[in-house]
Design a protein around this motif. Structure first.
Motif, mmCIF file in Angstrom:
data_model
loop_
_atom_site.group_PDB
_atom_site.id
_atom_site.type_symbol
_atom_site.label_atom_id
_atom_site.label_comp_id
_atom_site.label_asym_id
_atom_site.label_seq_id
_atom_site.Cartn_x
_atom_site.Cartn_y
_atom_site.Cartn_z
ATOM 1 N N SER A 117 0.787 -1.188 0.029
ATOM 2 C CA SER A 117 0.005 0.137 -0.097
ATOM 3 C C SER A 117 0.787 1.153 0.184
ATOM 4 C CB SER A 117 -1.084 -0.017 1.106
ATOM 5 O OG SER A 117 -0.262 0.440 2.341
ATOM 6 N N LEU A 118 0.299 2.413 -0.305
ATOM 7 C CA LEU A 118 0.995 3.492 -0.347
ATOM 8 C C LEU A 118 0.035 4.656 0.144
ATOM 9 C CD1 LEU A 118 2.194 3.904 -4.210
ATOM 10 C CD2 LEU A 118 3.472 3.492 -2.226
ATOM 11 N N ALA A 119 0.686 5.433 1.087
ATOM 12 C CA ALA A 119 0.094 6.741 1.440
ATOM 13 C C ALA A 119 0.700 7.886 1.054
ATOM 14 C CB ALA A 119 -0.084 6.318 3.157
ATOM 15 N N LEU A 120 0.299 8.725 0.658
ATOM 16 C CA LEU A 120 1.200 10.027 -0.128
ATOM 17 C C LEU A 120 0.755 11.223 0.586
ATOM 18 C CD1 LEU A 120 0.712 8.774 -3.951
ATOM 19 C CD2 LEU A 120 2.493 8.033 -2.199
ATOM 20 N N ILE A 121 1.602 12.002 1.219
ATOM 21 C CA ILE A 121 1.396 13.066 1.651
ATOM 22 C C ILE A 121 1.802 14.362 1.040
ATOM 23 C CG2 ILE A 121 1.662 14.517 3.963
ATOM 24 C CD1 ILE A 121 2.243 12.086 5.366
ATOM 25 N N SER A 122 0.876 15.219 0.630
ATOM 26 C CA SER A 122 0.935 16.301 -0.177
ATOM 27 C C SER A 122 1.875 15.979 -1.173
ATOM 28 C CB SER A 122 1.402 17.463 0.744
ATOM 29 O OG SER A 122 1.360 18.703 0.162
ATOM 30 N N PRO A 123 1.281 15.053 -2.104
ATOM 31 C CA PRO A 123 2.175 14.495 -3.407
ATOM 32 C C PRO A 123 2.345 15.564 -4.378
ATOM 33 C CG PRO A 123 0.101 13.438 -3.347
ATOM 34 C CD PRO A 123 0.322 14.425 -2.107
ATOM 35 N N SER A 124 3.278 15.524 -5.030
ATOM 36 C CA SER A 124 3.552 16.227 -6.406
ATOM 37 C C SER A 124 3.203 15.236 -7.440
ATOM 38 C CB SER A 124 5.160 16.623 -6.506
ATOM 39 O OG SER A 124 5.946 15.314 -6.662
ATOM 40 N N GLY A 125 2.700 15.927 -8.564
ATOM 41 C CA GLY A 125 2.352 15.319 -9.822
ATOM 42 C C GLY A 125 0.890 15.059 -9.936
ATOM 43 N N PHE A 126 0.278 15.891 -9.068
ATOM 44 C CA PHE A 126 -1.346 15.819 -9.479
ATOM 45 C C PHE A 126 -1.954 16.960 -9.923
ATOM 46 C CE2 PHE A 126 -0.953 12.215 -6.360
ATOM 47 C CZ PHE A 126 -1.904 11.380 -7.021
ATOM 48 N N GLY A 127 -1.085 17.905 -10.370
ATOM 49 C CA GLY A 127 -1.576 19.166 -11.031
ATOM 50 C C GLY A 127 -0.465 20.189 -11.605
ATOM 51 N N GLN A 128 -0.760 21.233 -11.628
ATOM 52 C CA GLN A 128 0.204 22.113 -12.413
ATOM 53 C C GLN A 128 1.249 22.772 -11.218
ATOM 54 O OE1 GLN A 128 0.599 22.967 -15.582
ATOM 55 N NE2 GLN A 128 -0.968 21.228 -15.882
ATOM 56 N N PRO A 129 2.610 22.769 -11.530
ATOM 57 C CA PRO A 129 3.222 23.320 -10.496
ATOM 58 C C PRO A 129 3.259 25.024 -10.410
ATOM 59 C CG PRO A 129 4.421 22.886 -12.480
ATOM 60 C CD PRO A 129 3.053 22.361 -12.766
ATOM 61 N N ARG A 130 3.476 25.298 -9.218
ATOM 62 C CA ARG A 130 3.085 26.624 -9.122
ATOM 63 C C ARG A 130 4.305 27.798 -8.968
ATOM 64 N NH1 ARG A 130 -1.134 26.475 -3.866
ATOM 65 N NH2 ARG A 130 -2.547 25.274 -4.752
ATOM 66 N N ASN A 131 5.549 27.234 -8.856
ATOM 67 C CA ASN A 131 6.596 28.243 -8.758
ATOM 68 C C ASN A 131 7.717 28.022 -9.604
ATOM 69 O OD1 ASN A 131 5.724 29.733 -6.564
ATOM 70 N ND2 ASN A 131 5.883 28.082 -5.341
#
Length: 320
Positions: free
Chosen positions: A157-171
Motif C-alpha cells: 500500500s501507499l500513503a502519499l502526503i501532499s504529493p507532487s504530480g497531481f496538478g500544475q506546478p506553481r513556482n
C-alpha cells in the motif's frame, strides 16, 4: 524563452538557500556519521549499486506489517520531516525510515541523480527487509514511491502526503525540465557552485522557505535540523537536480499514479509548491482514497498529527 529561463534560474537559486544555511560541519560521531540522528533509533546503511550507501533508521519492535517512511526532496530534506510519524508508530509496529540518496545521512556524491535512482533505493530497502510493507511518502518522494511500487510487489500500500504530480506546478521548479530535461538550468546553477551556497547561507532564508509549508509557526527544531543537514559535505549535489526539475516526472499522474493497483491514500490540503487539480480524477479509481487534512500547508504530520494518524489507521484497517 530566454525570459522564462532567467525566471526559473532565479526561482531555483532562491530554493537553494535552504541547503546553504548551516553551521560548521561537525566531526563524525561514534557511529561514524557527521549528522546527528533524525530520530531516536538505530541507523543502518544499505548499498545501492551504482550509487553507494543509503541510510535508513530501524525500529523492529511491534506487530503487524512493517511501515516504511520516506521524506520529501528539497534543498534541506531529511528524515527529520517524518519524525512525528516515526514517534507515533515506533514500538507499535515495525518502522523503517529511508533517507533518499543525496540527503540526510545517506551518501552525497557528485553524480547524476535521477528518479530511477531514488526509486531503486526504496526497492533496495524493501528487498533487504524481504517482506511486505506499507509505505508513507511525502511530496516529491511520492513519485519515487509510486515508481517503486509499480515494480515491487512487496509494497502492499501507499500513503502519499501532499504529493507532487497531481496538478500544475506553481513556482517554476517542476516545469523547468520542459525544454531540455532541465539540463541548461542545471548547468547554470552548477556553475555558481560553492559561491552560490556561501552567498545564500542565511538562517532567515531557511525560515522563509519552511514557513511556506507550515500554517503556524515553524518549529525551531525543524529549522535547526534543516541547517545541520544542509551543511553536510556534498549537500549541494542532489538539490541541484531537484531545483532544475530533473527529479520530476513530466506527467507523474499518467505515468505513475494512474497505473497503481495497490491501495493508495492521498492526504492533502494546501501546498505552496504543488496543486491537486487531478485528485478528483484519481479519487474515482477503485483502489484509491483521498482525505483532506484542513488547516495545513504541506506538512500535516507536524501540525495535524492526530488527524493524519486517524486517516492512516482507517486506510490500513480497511485492507486485508
Amino acid at each position: 524563452m530566454k525570459k522564462r529561463f532567467v525566471v526559473l534560474a532565479l526561482l531555483a537559486a532562491g530554493a537553494l538557500t535552504l541547503s546553504a544555511c548551516a553551521p560548521a560541519v561537525q566531526a563524525p560521531g561514534p557511529d561514524g556519521y557527521r549528522l546527528r540522528p533524525a530520530v531516536n533509533a538505530e541507523r543502518r546503511a544499505l548499498t545501492v549499486p551504482g550509487f553507494g550507501q543509503v541510510t535508513y533508521y530501524a525500529s523492529a519492535t511491534g506487530t503487524g506489517r512493517p511501515l516504511v517512511l520516506t521524506h520529501s526532496v528539497n534543498a534541506a530534506a531529511s528524515g527529520y520531516e517524518m519524525k512525528p510519524l516515526w514517534e507515533s508508530y515506533a514500538g507499535q509496529r515495525p518502522v523503517y525510515l529511508l533517507e533518499w540518496p543525496g540527503f540526510g545521512s545517506s551518501d552525497r556524491p557528485d553524480l547524476t541523480y535521477t528518479p530511477e535512482l531514488m526509486a531503486s533505493a526504496l526497492a533496495a530497502l524493501v528487498a533487504q527487509l524481504n517482506t511486505e510493507v506499507d509505505v508513507v511518502s511525502l511530496s516529491l518522494g511520492s513519485e519515487f514511491a509510486a515508481r517503486a511500487a509499480l515494480a515491487e510487489p512487496r509494497i502492499r500500500s501507499l500513503a502519499l502526503i501532499s504529493p507532487s504530480g497531481f496538478g500544475q506546478p506553481r513556482n517554476g521548479t517542476q516545469d523547468a525540465a520542459a525544454d531540455d530535461g532541465g539540463l541548461k538550468l542545471y548547468n547554470t546553477l552548477n556553475s555558481f557552485g560553492d559561491v552560490l551556497y556561501g552567498t545564500l547561507r542565511t538562517r532567515p532564508s531557511l525560515w522563509y522557505f519552511l514557513s511556506r509549508s507550515f500554517r503556524g509557526e515553524v518549529p525551531g527544531d525543524v529549522i535547526d535540523y534543516a541547517a545541520d543537514t544542509s551543511a553536510q559535505p556534498g549537500a549541494k549535489y542532489a538539490p541541484l537536480y531537484f531545483v532544475s526539475g530533473r527529479l520530476f516526472n513530466p506527467d507523474a499522474y499518467t505515468n505513475l499514479y494512474a497505473k497503481l493497483t495497490v491501495p493508495t491514500l492521498v492526504l492533502f490540503d494546501q501546498d505552496a509548491f504543488v496543486s491537486f487539480d487531478r485528485l478528483p480524477q484519481f479519487d474515482a479509481l477503485p483502489n484509491t482514497t483521498v482525505v483532506r487534512i484542513p488547516g495545513t500547508d504541506g506538512l500535516p504530520q507536524w501540525e495535524k498529527l492526530p488527524e493524519v494518524r486517524a486517516a492512516l489507521d482507517a486506510f490500513w484497517s480497511a485492507q486485508p
